[in-house]
Structures are given as structure tokens and as C-alpha cells.
Design a protein around this motif. Structure first.
Motif, mmCIF file in Angstrom:
data_model
loop_
_atom_site.group_PDB
_atom_site.id
_atom_site.type_symbol
_atom_site.label_atom_id
_atom_site.label_comp_id
_atom_site.label_asym_id
_atom_site.label_seq_id
_atom_site.Cartn_x
_atom_site.Cartn_y
_atom_site.Cartn_z
ATOM 1 N N ARG A 9 -42.835 -43.683 -86.973
ATOM 2 C CA ARG A 9 -41.583 -44.374 -87.252
ATOM 3 C C ARG A 9 -40.973 -43.720 -88.479
ATOM 4 N N ILE A 10 -39.777 -43.193 -88.321
ATOM 5 C CA ILE A 10 -39.017 -42.642 -89.436
ATOM 6 C C ILE A 10 -38.029 -43.722 -89.870
ATOM 7 N N LYS A 11 -38.078 -44.099 -91.126
ATOM 8 C CA LYS A 11 -37.205 -45.166 -91.619
ATOM 9 C C LYS A 11 -35.740 -44.739 -91.507
ATOM 10 N N SER A 12 -34.936 -45.643 -91.009
ATOM 11 C CA SER A 12 -33.509 -45.384 -90.877
ATOM 12 C C SER A 12 -32.832 -45.518 -92.244
ATOM 13 N N ASP A 13 -32.397 -44.390 -92.784
ATOM 14 C CA ASP A 13 -31.678 -44.369 -94.049
ATOM 15 C C ASP A 13 -30.804 -43.122 -94.082
ATOM 16 N N ASP A 14 -30.325 -42.741 -95.245
ATOM 17 C CA ASP A 14 -29.372 -41.636 -95.355
ATOM 18 C C ASP A 14 -29.909 -40.286 -94.874
ATOM 19 N N ASP A 15 -31.191 -40.022 -95.058
ATOM 20 C CA ASP A 15 -31.714 -38.725 -94.621
ATOM 21 C C ASP A 15 -32.642 -38.828 -93.395
ATOM 22 N N TYR A 16 -32.461 -39.892 -92.620
ATOM 23 C CA TYR A 16 -33.231 -40.095 -91.383
ATOM 24 C C TYR A 16 -33.156 -38.880 -90.467
ATOM 25 N N LYS A 18 -32.475 -35.743 -90.926
ATOM 26 C CA LYS A 18 -33.160 -34.562 -91.471
ATOM 27 C C LYS A 18 -34.673 -34.703 -91.323
ATOM 28 N N ARG A 19 -35.205 -35.857 -91.701
ATOM 29 C CA ARG A 19 -36.655 -36.065 -91.616
ATOM 30 C C ARG A 19 -37.116 -36.082 -90.168
ATOM 31 N N TYR A 20 -36.350 -36.723 -89.287
ATOM 32 C CA TYR A 20 -36.711 -36.790 -87.870
ATOM 33 C C TYR A 20 -36.730 -35.393 -87.254
ATOM 34 N N ALA A 21 -35.677 -34.614 -87.487
ATOM 35 C CA ALA A 21 -35.595 -33.254 -86.924
ATOM 36 C C ALA A 21 -36.729 -32.382 -87.445
ATOM 37 N N SER A 22 -37.002 -32.461 -88.726
ATOM 38 C CA SER A 22 -38.068 -31.668 -89.327
ATOM 39 C C SER A 22 -39.427 -32.029 -88.724
ATOM 40 N N PHE A 23 -39.681 -33.319 -88.578
ATOM 41 C CA PHE A 23 -40.952 -33.794 -88.027
ATOM 42 C C PHE A 23 -41.129 -33.329 -86.586
ATOM 43 N N THR A 24 -40.110 -33.518 -85.748
ATOM 44 C CA THR A 24 -40.233 -33.153 -84.336
ATOM 45 C C THR A 24 -40.320 -31.642 -84.146
ATOM 46 N N GLU A 25 -39.650 -30.866 -84.998
ATOM 47 C CA GLU A 25 -39.788 -29.406 -84.942
ATOM 48 C C GLU A 25 -41.216 -28.991 -85.257
ATOM 49 N N GLU A 36 -43.193 -35.746 -74.195
ATOM 50 C CA GLU A 36 -42.337 -36.457 -75.149
ATOM 51 C C GLU A 36 -41.243 -37.266 -74.455
ATOM 52 N N GLU A 37 -41.574 -37.889 -73.364
ATOM 53 C CA GLU A 37 -40.566 -38.614 -72.596
ATOM 54 C C GLU A 37 -40.213 -39.984 -73.170
ATOM 55 N N THR A 38 -41.008 -40.502 -74.082
ATOM 56 C CA THR A 38 -40.678 -41.787 -74.708
ATOM 57 C C THR A 38 -40.356 -41.546 -76.184
ATOM 58 N N SER A 39 -39.718 -42.483 -76.821
ATOM 59 C CA SER A 39 -39.303 -42.278 -78.210
ATOM 60 C C SER A 39 -40.448 -42.531 -79.190
ATOM 61 N N SER A 40 -40.456 -41.747 -80.236
ATOM 62 C CA SER A 40 -41.417 -41.877 -81.337
ATOM 63 C C SER A 40 -42.864 -41.761 -80.880
ATOM 64 N N PHE A 41 -43.108 -40.936 -79.886
ATOM 65 C CA PHE A 41 -44.449 -40.782 -79.312
ATOM 66 C C PHE A 41 -44.588 -39.385 -78.731
ATOM 67 N N LEU A 69 -43.947 -43.823 -91.250
ATOM 68 C CA LEU A 69 -45.304 -44.133 -90.794
ATOM 69 C C LEU A 69 -45.664 -43.233 -89.619
ATOM 70 N N MET A 70 -46.855 -42.665 -89.664
ATOM 71 C CA MET A 70 -47.361 -41.820 -88.583
ATOM 72 C C MET A 70 -48.823 -42.139 -88.345
ATOM 73 N N VAL A 71 -49.206 -42.193 -87.063
ATOM 74 C CA VAL A 71 -50.607 -42.338 -86.680
ATOM 75 C C VAL A 71 -50.905 -41.220 -85.686
ATOM 76 N N VAL A 72 -51.934 -40.433 -85.985
ATOM 77 C CA VAL A 72 -52.401 -39.375 -85.091
ATOM 78 C C VAL A 72 -53.750 -39.821 -84.558
ATOM 79 N N ILE A 73 -53.881 -39.851 -83.243
ATOM 80 C CA ILE A 73 -55.104 -40.317 -82.603
ATOM 81 C C ILE A 73 -55.717 -39.168 -81.825
ATOM 82 N N ASP A 74 -56.965 -38.844 -82.146
ATOM 83 C CA ASP A 74 -57.718 -37.831 -81.424
ATOM 84 C C ASP A 74 -58.401 -38.530 -80.254
ATOM 85 N N LEU A 75 -57.924 -38.262 -79.051
ATOM 86 C CA LEU A 75 -58.441 -38.928 -77.857
ATOM 87 C C LEU A 75 -59.856 -38.483 -77.507
#
Length: 98
Positions: A9-16, A18-25, A36-41, A69-75
Motif C-alpha cells: 500500500r502506497i499512501k496517497s499523498d503529494d508524491d504517491y 512517484k513512489r508507486y512508479a518507482s516501486f513497480t519499476e 500483476e492483474e490485481t492492484s497492489s499485488f 506498507l509492503m509485505v513480501v511472502i516467500d511461498l
């Protein structure tokens, strides 16, 4: 190669944006394959551990642990790594079983 789930979850604010694009890249760079067919997953195949992937995404993107917030789960290993502050960490642990 391991199998991982990344939920975030990237908090919605002024630099949302930028942070979202950087994270997904960054996810795209570390994943050999991704779903990546669903959001934030993401479901990805990558080298490393939950902790190393979580750290990579944190250090190599604009993710802000004070806001996001990020959670990485090793299956495969049944391990998780978290950056940011979950509101209900005990519920997360109980629902995952580890």
C-alpha cells in the motif's frame, strides 16, 4: 528461483505517483516472471529471500516505510518480510500461519 507474493500500500499523498512508479519499476527489474492483474499485488518468480527482496524494493525504489506498507511472502520457504508498520501485525501472522 523462488516464488513470492508482494502486497503493498502506497499512501496517497503529494508524491504517491512517484513512489508507486518507482516501486513497480523495481519489481519489474527483480522479477524473472510476474503476475500483476490485481492492484497492489504481485506474484513473482525471483532469486533471493523474502527479506532480501523486501530490502531491495525498499532501498532501490522511492518506497517510504514511514508512509507505505509492503509485505513480501516467500511461498516456498513460508517466510515473510515487512517494511512499514502494519496496523494488525498479529492478524497478519495468524492468517499466514508464520
Amino acid at each position: 528461483m523462488g516464488h513470492f507474493v508482494i502486497t503493498f500500500r502506497i499512501k496517497s499523498d503529494d508524491d504517491y505517483n512517484k513512489r508507486y512508479a518507482s516501486f513497480t519499476e523495481r519489481v519489474s527489474k527483480i522479477a524473472s516472471r510476474k503476475w500483476e492483474e490485481t492492484s497492489s499485488f504481485y506474484a513473482i518468480e525471483a532469486t533471493g529471500t523474502a527479506a532480501s527482496i523486501c530490502t531491495d524494493l525498499y532501498v532501490s525504489s522511492d518506497f517510504n516505510a514511514n508512509k507505505d506498507l509492503m509485505v513480501v511472502i516467500d511461498l516456498d520457504r513460508k517466510e515473510k518480510a515487512v517494511k512499514g508498520t502494519p496496523e494488525y501485525p498479529h492478524t497478519l501472522e495468524a492468517c499466514l500461519g508464520f
